[in-house]
Design an enzyme around this catalytic site. Structure first.
Site, PDB file in Angstrom:
ATOM      1  N   GLY A  62       1.034  -7.467 -12.786  1.00 54.69           N
ATOM      2  CA  GLY A  62      -0.293  -8.032 -13.055  1.00 54.69           C
ATOM      3  C   GLY A  62      -1.255  -6.954 -13.503  1.00 54.69           C
ATOM      4  O   GLY A  62      -0.841  -5.832 -13.789  1.00 54.69           O
ATOM      5  N   ASN A  63      -2.518  -7.291 -13.572  1.00 58.07           N
ATOM      6  CA  ASN A  63      -3.525  -6.285 -13.914  1.00 58.07           C
ATOM      7  C   ASN A  63      -4.798  -6.560 -13.112  1.00 58.07           C
ATOM      8  O   ASN A  63      -4.890  -7.535 -12.374  1.00 58.07           O
ATOM      9  CB  ASN A  63      -3.787  -6.249 -15.425  1.00 58.07           C
ATOM     10  CG  ASN A  63      -4.258  -7.586 -15.953  1.00 58.07           C
ATOM     11  OD1 ASN A  63      -5.248  -8.119 -15.486  1.00 58.07           O
ATOM     12  ND2 ASN A  63      -3.520  -8.140 -16.907  1.00 58.07           N
TER      13      ASN A  63
END
Ligand code: CTP
Length: 420
Positions: A214-215
């Site tokens: 993810g980020n």
């Protein structure tokens, strides 16, 4: 207490007689915590819901409802004259009606007649009242006179009914108040009839049932854009990615997408119905090639490498589809670029290259790294246009940045711009 570098302002919070009055306590607290002078002026009926002592304690100022309070200081005129911002929440149908017809029969309506600062009405009432022609006409009158009348949220109302007319969440009200303090002309009704699609947040690319790539995108910029576009009159669809913990913006159609593939499918389905597409989401460029059905165990050996596969570039795909004529509605496509400089060039160097590569009409550029942009409430950057023009966006809230971006979009719409 701090006003983030700006001088303390005089803010009047006018409270109408509706059950949503309790939510306004958080708005009062928001502004006092920023060091502003807050004066609460309820109507007499508002005090049926919240006692004056609560408003006095939260604001640190006396609370009056009638025009005969503190006569020696001519309070019914002075409070409005001195105000930098008036926020009316909840703005009931009755209160907006009295204000639209110029009544001054209590301290709040008298204050509204003398205020020359921005005034924000935040309506809250049952759907039938909100949609009644009398209220519609009163809202139109108030807007014509330069007041900001916020679109209410939809959802659970008092009792068992649901629909449009719910008071927006306190964070939403506070954010719009902050924006108007930053820039008094930030909420014109200049996007009426324009359909705007916004993506926000990050994507999560699953690796196994419990892990993902993810980020750090919080969705704050995309949500601020969707919120403001709706308040400027647009029909807004917001596709929210992963990792977002924000209240749904009022008057916005909200969808969810978790992975880049889901986001691509949702964007491609919605884009033909929209005039403007704003890709504020931080889309993962790669996903694990293989999804492992069962949780990956440590085991005794060294971990194996994770093989990655490139995700589709949604923005570039939109630009391609518009060029081949399959997205005739999409007049403006906006991309975002989060950049750091490196040995080959600075932030703007990389951003210009990205604008050329992606082929969109506007590119919003943020400098990232050193804690800038991601998860923060403030931002700064540049707006690069396909015609070569470049404008710096001053440091300010994500709402302020949104207002600059929407200004650029309305200017392009006004020019009839379309890069087909
Ligand atoms: N974007 C997209 N699809 C992707 C990646 C990015 O639509 N698979 C969009 C983003 O929503 C944003 C813009 O493209 O509007 C730029 O995103 P960014 O990650 O900076 O672009 P990349 O092409 O991935 O560039 P970089 O190589 O710098 O990561």
């Amino acid at each position: 207490m701090s006003t983030s570098g700006s001088a303390p302002k005089r803010i009047i919070v006018g409270v109408g007689g509706g059950i949503a009055a309790y939510k306004v306590c958080s708005v009062i607290r928001h502004f006092t915590e920023r060091g502003h002078h807050v004066r609460v002026i309820p109507t007499a009926s508002a005090l049926n819901f919240i006692g004056a002592a609560t408003f006095e304690a939260l604001s640190g100022n006396p609370v009056d409802t009638g025009v005969f309070a503190d006569v020696p200081s001519v309070q019914h005129v002075r409070l409005g004259q001195e105000a930098d911002l008036v926020i009316i929440a909840p703005a009931t149908a009755d209160l907006m009606s009295r204000s639209a017809s110029g009544r001054a029969d209590d301290l709040l309506t008298a204050t509204l007649l003398t205020a020359r600062c921005p005034v924000i009405f935040v309506p809250a009432m049952h759907t039938e009242m909100w949609e009644h022609p009398a209220t519609v006409a009163n809202v139109a009158t108030l807007r014509e006179r330069g007041n900001i009348v916020i679109e209410p949220a939809s959802g659970r109302l008092t009792g068992t009914d649901t629909g449009a007319g719910r008071l927006p969440e306190p964070e939403e009200i506070s954010a719009l108040g902050d924006l108007v303090l930053e820039r008094s002309d930030a909420i014109p009704r200049d996007l009426e009839g324009v359909r705007v699609l916004v993506t926000a947040g990050g994507t999560r690319e699953p690796l196994d049932p419990v892990r993902f790539l993810g980020n750090r995108s919080s969705g704050k910029q995309g949500y601020a854009l969707a919120r403001l576009a709706a308040q400027r009159g647009a029909d807004v669809t917001l596709i929210s990615g992963a990792g977002v913990h924000l209240p749904p913006p009022p008057a916005v159609a909200l969808q969810h997408a978790g992975t880049a593939a889901e986001l691509e499918a949702a964007v491609n389905a919605a884009a033909p119905e929209h005039d403007v597409v704003i890709m504020a989401a931080a889309v993962a460029d790669f996903r694990p090639t293989t999804f492992v059905d069962a949780k990956i165990k440590k085991g005794p050996t060294e971990p194996s490498l994770i093989e990655l596969t490139r995700n589709p570039d949604i923005l570039a795909g939109l630009v391609r589809r518009r060029a081949d004529g399959s997205l005739p509605q999409a007049k403006i496509i906006v991309g975002f670029a989060a950049e750091t400089g490196d040995a080959s060039g600075d932030v703007l160097f990389h951003a210009r290259a990205k604008l050329a590569r992606k082929g969109c009409d506007l590119l919003v550029v943020n400098a990232v790294g050193d804690g800038k942009a991601f998860e923060m409430d403030s931002n700064a950057g540049w707006l690069l246009s396909a015609d070569g023009s470049e404008a710096a966006i001053e440091h300010g809230s994500k709402s302020l940045m949104s207002s600059r971006i929407l200004d650029a979009i309305t200017a392009l719409l006004g020019d009839g711009a379309c890069s087909t």
